[in-house]
Design a protein around this motif. Structure first.
Motif, mmCIF file in Angstrom:
data_model
loop_
_atom_site.group_PDB
_atom_site.id
_atom_site.type_symbol
_atom_site.label_atom_id
_atom_site.label_comp_id
_atom_site.label_asym_id
_atom_site.label_seq_id
_atom_site.Cartn_x
_atom_site.Cartn_y
_atom_site.Cartn_z
ATOM 1 N N THR A 111 0.838 -1.204 0.000
ATOM 2 C CA THR A 111 0.000 0.000 0.000
ATOM 3 C C THR A 111 0.873 1.255 0.000
ATOM 4 O O THR A 111 0.984 1.958 1.013
ATOM 5 N N PRO A 112 1.513 1.572 -1.136
ATOM 6 C CA PRO A 112 2.381 2.752 -1.191
ATOM 7 C C PRO A 112 1.667 4.063 -0.914
ATOM 8 O O PRO A 112 2.251 4.996 -0.366
ATOM 9 N N GLY A 113 0.373 4.146 -1.265
ATOM 10 C CA GLY A 113 -0.360 5.386 -1.055
ATOM 11 C C GLY A 113 -0.645 5.687 0.403
ATOM 12 O O GLY A 113 -1.019 6.812 0.738
ATOM 13 N N SER A 114 -0.470 4.705 1.297
ATOM 14 C CA SER A 114 -0.760 4.913 2.716
ATOM 15 C C SER A 114 0.494 4.915 3.586
ATOM 16 O O SER A 114 0.393 4.868 4.806
ATOM 17 N N ALA A 115 1.672 4.947 2.964
ATOM 18 C CA ALA A 115 2.915 4.935 3.736
ATOM 19 C C ALA A 115 2.953 6.107 4.712
ATOM 20 O O ALA A 115 2.695 7.249 4.346
ATOM 21 N N GLY A 116 3.235 5.819 5.981
ATOM 22 C CA GLY A 116 3.246 6.841 7.008
ATOM 23 C C GLY A 116 1.926 6.940 7.745
ATOM 24 O O GLY A 116 1.828 7.675 8.720
ATOM 25 N N GLY A 117 0.918 6.200 7.296
ATOM 26 C CA GLY A 117 -0.384 6.236 7.938
ATOM 27 C C GLY A 117 -0.517 5.182 9.019
ATOM 28 O O GLY A 117 0.471 4.659 9.532
ATOM 29 N N ALA A 118 -1.743 4.869 9.369
ATOM 30 C CA ALA A 118 -2.010 3.919 10.448
ATOM 31 C C ALA A 118 -1.692 2.494 10.014
ATOM 32 O O ALA A 118 -1.661 2.169 8.836
ATOM 33 N N ALA A 119 -1.428 1.646 11.018
ATOM 34 C CA ALA A 119 -1.148 0.235 10.758
ATOM 35 C C ALA A 119 -2.462 -0.485 10.478
ATOM 36 O O ALA A 119 -3.299 -0.628 11.362
ATOM 37 N N ILE A 120 -2.642 -0.920 9.257
ATOM 38 C CA ILE A 120 -3.845 -1.637 8.838
ATOM 39 C C ILE A 120 -3.480 -3.101 8.660
ATOM 40 O O ILE A 120 -2.507 -3.419 7.955
ATOM 41 N N PRO A 121 -4.222 -4.014 9.279
ATOM 42 C CA PRO A 121 -3.889 -5.443 9.161
ATOM 43 C C PRO A 121 -3.732 -5.896 7.717
ATOM 44 O O PRO A 121 -4.529 -5.552 6.857
ATOM 45 N N LEU B 77 8.573 -7.550 6.408
ATOM 46 C CA LEU B 77 7.326 -6.834 6.174
ATOM 47 C C LEU B 77 7.043 -5.814 7.277
ATOM 48 O O LEU B 77 7.191 -6.116 8.459
ATOM 49 N N TYR B 78 6.583 -4.639 6.863
ATOM 50 C CA TYR B 78 6.297 -3.528 7.778
ATOM 51 C C TYR B 78 4.876 -3.027 7.556
ATOM 52 O O TYR B 78 4.341 -3.088 6.447
ATOM 53 N N ALA B 79 4.296 -2.475 8.611
ATOM 54 C CA ALA B 79 3.004 -1.806 8.497
ATOM 55 C C ALA B 79 3.218 -0.407 7.924
ATOM 56 O O ALA B 79 4.345 0.084 7.829
ATOM 57 N N ASP B 80 2.123 0.269 7.561
ATOM 58 C CA ASP B 80 2.233 1.615 6.999
ATOM 59 C C ASP B 80 2.879 2.599 7.977
ATOM 60 O O ASP B 80 3.484 3.587 7.561
ATOM 61 N N ASP B 81 2.742 2.342 9.286
ATOM 62 C CA ASP B 81 3.334 3.255 10.275
ATOM 63 C C ASP B 81 4.782 2.887 10.574
ATOM 64 O O ASP B 81 5.376 3.412 11.509
ATOM 65 N N HIS B 82 5.352 1.982 9.785
ATOM 66 C CA HIS B 82 6.760 1.582 9.865
ATOM 67 C C HIS B 82 7.075 0.664 11.044
ATOM 68 O O HIS B 82 8.238 0.425 11.339
ATOM 69 N N THR B 83 6.057 0.148 11.715
ATOM 70 C CA THR B 83 6.307 -0.903 12.693
ATOM 71 C C THR B 83 6.474 -2.231 11.956
ATOM 72 O O THR B 83 6.018 -2.383 10.812
ATOM 73 N N VAL B 84 7.133 -3.183 12.609
ATOM 74 C CA VAL B 84 7.442 -4.472 11.982
ATOM 75 C C VAL B 84 6.343 -5.482 12.307
ATOM 76 O O VAL B 84 6.069 -5.735 13.484
ATOM 77 N N TRP B 85 5.732 -6.048 11.302
ATOM 78 C CA TRP B 85 4.767 -7.107 11.569
ATOM 79 C C TRP B 85 5.501 -8.296 12.178
ATOM 80 O O TRP B 85 6.569 -8.688 11.701
ATOM 81 N N ALA B 86 4.932 -8.854 13.245
ATOM 82 C CA ALA B 86 5.597 -9.931 13.972
ATOM 83 C C ALA B 86 4.592 -10.966 14.440
ATOM 84 O O ALA B 86 3.429 -10.658 14.692
ATOM 85 N N VAL B 87 5.053 -12.201 14.560
ATOM 86 C CA VAL B 87 4.260 -13.313 15.084
ATOM 87 C C VAL B 87 5.151 -14.107 16.034
ATOM 88 O O VAL B 87 6.291 -14.425 15.697
ATOM 89 N N GLY B 88 4.640 -14.385 17.226
ATOM 90 C CA GLY B 88 5.436 -15.134 18.189
ATOM 91 C C GLY B 88 6.714 -14.421 18.591
ATOM 92 O O GLY B 88 7.709 -15.066 18.921
ATOM 93 N N GLY B 89 6.687 -13.092 18.564
ATOM 94 C CA GLY B 89 7.867 -12.316 18.946
ATOM 95 C C GLY B 89 8.934 -12.242 17.880
ATOM 96 O O GLY B 89 10.009 -11.668 18.110
ATOM 97 N N LYS B 90 8.650 -12.780 16.681
ATOM 98 C CA LYS B 90 9.630 -12.764 15.600
ATOM 99 C C LYS B 90 9.093 -11.998 14.405
ATOM 100 O O LYS B 90 7.907 -12.068 14.087
ATOM 101 N N ALA B 91 9.976 -11.268 13.745
ATOM 102 C CA ALA B 91 9.573 -10.472 12.594
ATOM 103 C C ALA B 91 9.130 -11.370 11.442
ATOM 104 O O ALA B 91 9.617 -12.492 11.279
ATOM 105 N N VAL B 92 8.197 -10.855 10.662
ATOM 106 C CA VAL B 92 7.773 -11.550 9.445
ATOM 107 C C VAL B 92 8.821 -11.253 8.378
ATOM 108 O O VAL B 92 8.878 -10.154 7.838
#
Length: 278
Positions: free
Chosen positions: A85-95, A135-150
């Motif tokens: 989602t390049p158009g939403s970079a910097g926005g909210a983290a959307i699943p 993989l990162y969310a639009d807000d630049h946080t790192v998507w993670a599962v089980g404490g590990k980055a995707v």
């Protein structure tokens, strides 16, 4: 020489989100973001926090690499439960949405807004390396599962003189391995219509940021030398270029859309120039 991996990690598929480039001044990415997942104390090498989500329906990413017939390698990502989602970079983290970072031996090479990327041989020193996509969310946080980055990783071996033709091998590691088409020889790119030379030193930009006017369809070469490693980002065109410390790097793009577009450094967030395309 190249082996691919697939690791699970983060967020159920979703849609929506505000289309914005940056969060509001005075707020952090996390404060400006939505409530998707749970923020962890863990961070990546650049300081981005992990955003934990359940494994069920979480995004997954795979990586495959093939040598380009002209220069370097063609990198392809295979994602599941995720959309760019390049158009939403910097926005909210959307699943299930966001962008990716490509790293070579832990050093960021580029931010990716799509499944394809060309990695020039000049950016890969001779020898064995590890190529990682995360993989990162639009807000630049790192998507993670089980404490590990995707993320997914692959080994990459660069021969002396760079990778050309048969120098290197690519592979994919996903349930349905991507099949990059055979790269075709290309002719040298023509000289740019405009050239902008910029120097960044001690947090200052020279010459002072101004506007570079272009007609739609013209090309511009952005020649940037930074005293620290950073990333050049052209907003609106979603083009990025790694800036090695103390070395000139050049990005050539065709102004195929009209408007006013900022060119900045991603790490130091310095505006270098504005492209005014009429």
């Amino acid at each position: 020489m190249l082996a691919a991996a697939l690791l699970p990690g983060a967020a159920a598929a979703g849609c929506g989100g505000r289309a914005t480039t940056h969060h509001k001044p005075g707020t952090s990415h996390e404060q400006a973001s939505g409530s998707a997942g749970t923020l962890l104390d863990a961070r990546d090498g650049a300081g981005h926090r992990f955003r934990e989500v359940p494994a069920a329906g979480a995004p997954q990413v795979g990586i495959s690499v093939r040598p380009d017939s002209e220069d370097g390698w063609n990198v392809q990502l295979a994602v599941q439960n995720f959309r760019f989602t390049p158009g939403s970079a910097g926005g909210a983290a959307i699943p299930g949405s966001g962008h990716a970072h490509l790293e070579l031996d832990g050093r960021k090479v580029a931010r990716l807004y799509g499944p394809w990327f060309h990695l020039p041989a000049a950016q890969v020193p001779e020898g064995a390396h590890t190529l990682t996509v995360r993989l990162y969310a639009d807000d630049h946080t790192v998507w993670a599962v089980g404490g590990k980055a995707v993320e997914a990783g692959t080994a990459l071996s660069a021969p002396a003189g760079g990778a050309h033709g048969s120098h290197g091998r690519g592979g994919a590691a996903s349930p349905q391995p991507p099949q990059p088409p055979q790269a075709q020889p290309t002719t040298p790119a023509p000289a740019a219509d405009r050239t902008v030379t910029i120097t960044v030193k001690d947090g200052k930009v020279a010459p002072a940021p101004g506007r570079t006017e272009l007609k739609r369809g013209q090309s511009v070469a952005l020649r940037v030398t930074s005293d620290r490693a950073d990333t050049l980002h052209v907003h609106g065109y979603d083009r990025e270029l790694a800036l090695p410390a103390g070395q000139e790097a050049t990005l050539v793009l065709t102004a195929d859309r009209t408007g006013l577009f900022e060119v900045e450094t991603h790490g130091t967030r310095l505006v270098l120039t504005q492209l005014l395309v009429r």
